[in-house]
Design a protein around this motif. Structure first.
Motif, PDB file in Angstrom:
ATOM      1  N   ARG A  44       0.824  -1.209   0.000  1.00  0.00           N
ATOM      2  CA  ARG A  44       0.000   0.000   0.000  1.00  0.00           C
ATOM      3  C   ARG A  44       0.863   1.266   0.000  1.00  0.00           C
ATOM      4  O   ARG A  44       1.660   1.498   0.885  1.00  0.00           O
ATOM      5  N   GLY A  45       0.714   2.044  -1.033  1.00  0.00           N
ATOM      6  CA  GLY A  45       1.372   3.344  -1.108  1.00  0.00           C
ATOM      7  C   GLY A  45       2.823   3.308  -1.531  1.00  0.00           C
ATOM      8  O   GLY A  45       3.476   4.343  -1.557  1.00  0.00           O
ATOM      9  N   LYS A  46       3.366   2.145  -1.886  1.00  0.00           N
ATOM     10  CA  LYS A  46       4.782   2.062  -2.245  1.00  0.00           C
ATOM     11  C   LYS A  46       5.058   2.480  -3.692  1.00  0.00           C
ATOM     12  O   LYS A  46       6.180   2.786  -4.038  1.00  0.00           O
ATOM     13  N   ASN A  47       4.050   2.449  -4.545  1.00  0.00           N
ATOM     14  CA  ASN A  47       4.195   2.832  -5.953  1.00  0.00           C
ATOM     15  C   ASN A  47       5.262   1.996  -6.663  1.00  0.00           C
ATOM     16  O   ASN A  47       6.153   2.518  -7.319  1.00  0.00           O
ATOM     17  N   ILE A  48       5.157   0.680  -6.517  1.00  0.00           N
ATOM     18  CA  ILE A  48       6.114  -0.258  -7.093  1.00  0.00           C
ATOM     19  C   ILE A  48       5.725  -0.586  -8.529  1.00  0.00           C
ATOM     20  O   ILE A  48       4.566  -0.791  -8.838  1.00  0.00           O
ATOM     21  N   ASN A  49       6.731  -0.635  -9.392  1.00  0.00           N
ATOM     22  CA  ASN A  49       6.539  -1.031 -10.786  1.00  0.00           C
ATOM     23  C   ASN A  49       6.961  -2.492 -10.909  1.00  0.00           C
ATOM     24  O   ASN A  49       8.156  -2.794 -10.953  1.00  0.00           O
ATOM     25  N   ILE A  50       5.996  -3.403 -10.971  1.00  0.00           N
ATOM     26  CA  ILE A  50       6.337  -4.829 -11.014  1.00  0.00           C
ATOM     27  C   ILE A  50       6.911  -5.250 -12.362  1.00  0.00           C
ATOM     28  O   ILE A  50       7.415  -6.356 -12.498  1.00  0.00           O
ATOM     29  N   PHE A  51       6.871  -4.366 -13.357  1.00  0.00           N
ATOM     30  CA  PHE A  51       7.459  -4.660 -14.663  1.00  0.00           C
ATOM     31  C   PHE A  51       8.958  -4.360 -14.673  1.00  0.00           C
ATOM     32  O   PHE A  51       9.660  -4.743 -15.595  1.00  0.00           O
ATOM     33  N   ASP A  52       9.439  -3.696 -13.640  1.00  0.00           N
ATOM     34  CA  ASP A  52      10.866  -3.421 -13.482  1.00  0.00           C
ATOM     35  C   ASP A  52      11.469  -4.558 -12.652  1.00  0.00           C
ATOM     36  O   ASP A  52      11.093  -4.746 -11.499  1.00  0.00           O
ATOM     37  N   ASP A  53      12.401  -5.305 -13.246  1.00  0.00           N
ATOM     38  CA  ASP A  53      12.960  -6.479 -12.571  1.00  0.00           C
ATOM     39  C   ASP A  53      13.592  -6.140 -11.226  1.00  0.00           C
ATOM     40  O   ASP A  53      13.449  -6.896 -10.261  1.00  0.00           O
ATOM     41  N   THR A  54      14.275  -5.018 -11.143  1.00  0.00           N
ATOM     42  CA  THR A  54      14.927  -4.619  -9.900  1.00  0.00           C
ATOM     43  C   THR A  54      13.903  -4.335  -8.811  1.00  0.00           C
ATOM     44  O   THR A  54      14.053  -4.798  -7.672  1.00  0.00           O
ATOM     45  N   GLN A  55      12.869  -3.583  -9.139  1.00  0.00           N
ATOM     46  CA  GLN A  55      11.838  -3.262  -8.150  1.00  0.00           C
ATOM     47  C   GLN A  55      11.076  -4.514  -7.725  1.00  0.00           C
ATOM     48  O   GLN A  55      10.782  -4.692  -6.535  1.00  0.00           O
ATOM     49  N   ARG A  56      10.778  -5.393  -8.681  1.00  0.00           N
ATOM     50  CA  ARG A  56      10.057  -6.622  -8.355  1.00  0.00           C
ATOM     51  C   ARG A  56      10.910  -7.511  -7.452  1.00  0.00           C
ATOM     52  O   ARG A  56      10.428  -8.081  -6.478  1.00  0.00           O
ATOM     53  N   SER A  57      12.193  -7.605  -7.735  1.00  0.00           N
ATOM     54  CA  SER A  57      13.110  -8.413  -6.923  1.00  0.00           C
ATOM     55  C   SER A  57      13.177  -7.882  -5.491  1.00  0.00           C
ATOM     56  O   SER A  57      13.133  -8.653  -4.529  1.00  0.00           O
ATOM     57  N   LYS A  58      13.270  -6.568  -5.361  1.00  0.00           N
ATOM     58  CA  LYS A  58      13.309  -5.952  -4.029  1.00  0.00           C
ATOM     59  C   LYS A  58      12.005  -6.225  -3.286  1.00  0.00           C
ATOM     60  O   LYS A  58      12.014  -6.543  -2.092  1.00  0.00           O
ATOM     61  N   LEU A  59      10.900  -6.135  -3.986  1.00  0.00           N
ATOM     62  CA  LEU A  59       9.592  -6.408  -3.397  1.00  0.00           C
ATOM     63  C   LEU A  59       9.524  -7.839  -2.878  1.00  0.00           C
ATOM     64  O   LEU A  59       9.086  -8.087  -1.756  1.00  0.00           O
ATOM     65  N   VAL A  60       9.975  -8.787  -3.683  1.00  0.00           N
ATOM     66  CA  VAL A  60       9.928 -10.201  -3.287  1.00  0.00           C
ATOM     67  C   VAL A  60      10.789 -10.429  -2.044  1.00  0.00           C
ATOM     68  O   VAL A  60      10.399 -11.170  -1.142  1.00  0.00           O
ATOM     69  N   LYS A  61      11.937  -9.771  -1.962  1.00  0.00           N
ATOM     70  CA  LYS A  61      12.790  -9.897  -0.773  1.00  0.00           C
ATOM     71  C   LYS A  61      12.086  -9.351   0.463  1.00  0.00           C
ATOM     72  O   LYS A  61      12.171  -9.928   1.551  1.00  0.00           O
TER      73      LYS A  61
END
Length: 85
Positions: A44-61
């Protein structure tokens, strides 16, 4: 395709625990209500771009820290389903 990416990212960044469980069930991914609540709170409110591999990887961690590594792997599978083109 950029508009679809924006729509999907908006949904990810505003998703509720109930919606996350519903999507996980659709894709046969095991996420319980408590895990979904932790993940939705993080998103919520993080504004993550899941199409960006780096951002998605950080999110998964971060999800692995909050809900465990197995749940993080499952959520990553779900995110990958959303990003398939």
């Amino acid at each position: 395709m950029k508009i679809f990416e924006n729509i999907i990212n908006h949904k990810i960044n505003t998703i509720t625990a109930e919606e996350l469980v519903k999507y996980a069930n659709q894709f046969n991914i095991k996420v319980n209500q408590q895990q979904a609540r932790k993940i939705a709170e993080y998103l919520r409110g993080k504004n993550i771009n899941i199409f960006d591999d780096t951002q998605r990887s950080k999110l998964v961690k971060e999800i692995a820290k909050a809900a465990g590594p197995e749940t993080a792997r499952e959520v990553n599978k779900l995110l990958m389903q959303f990003t398939k083109q």
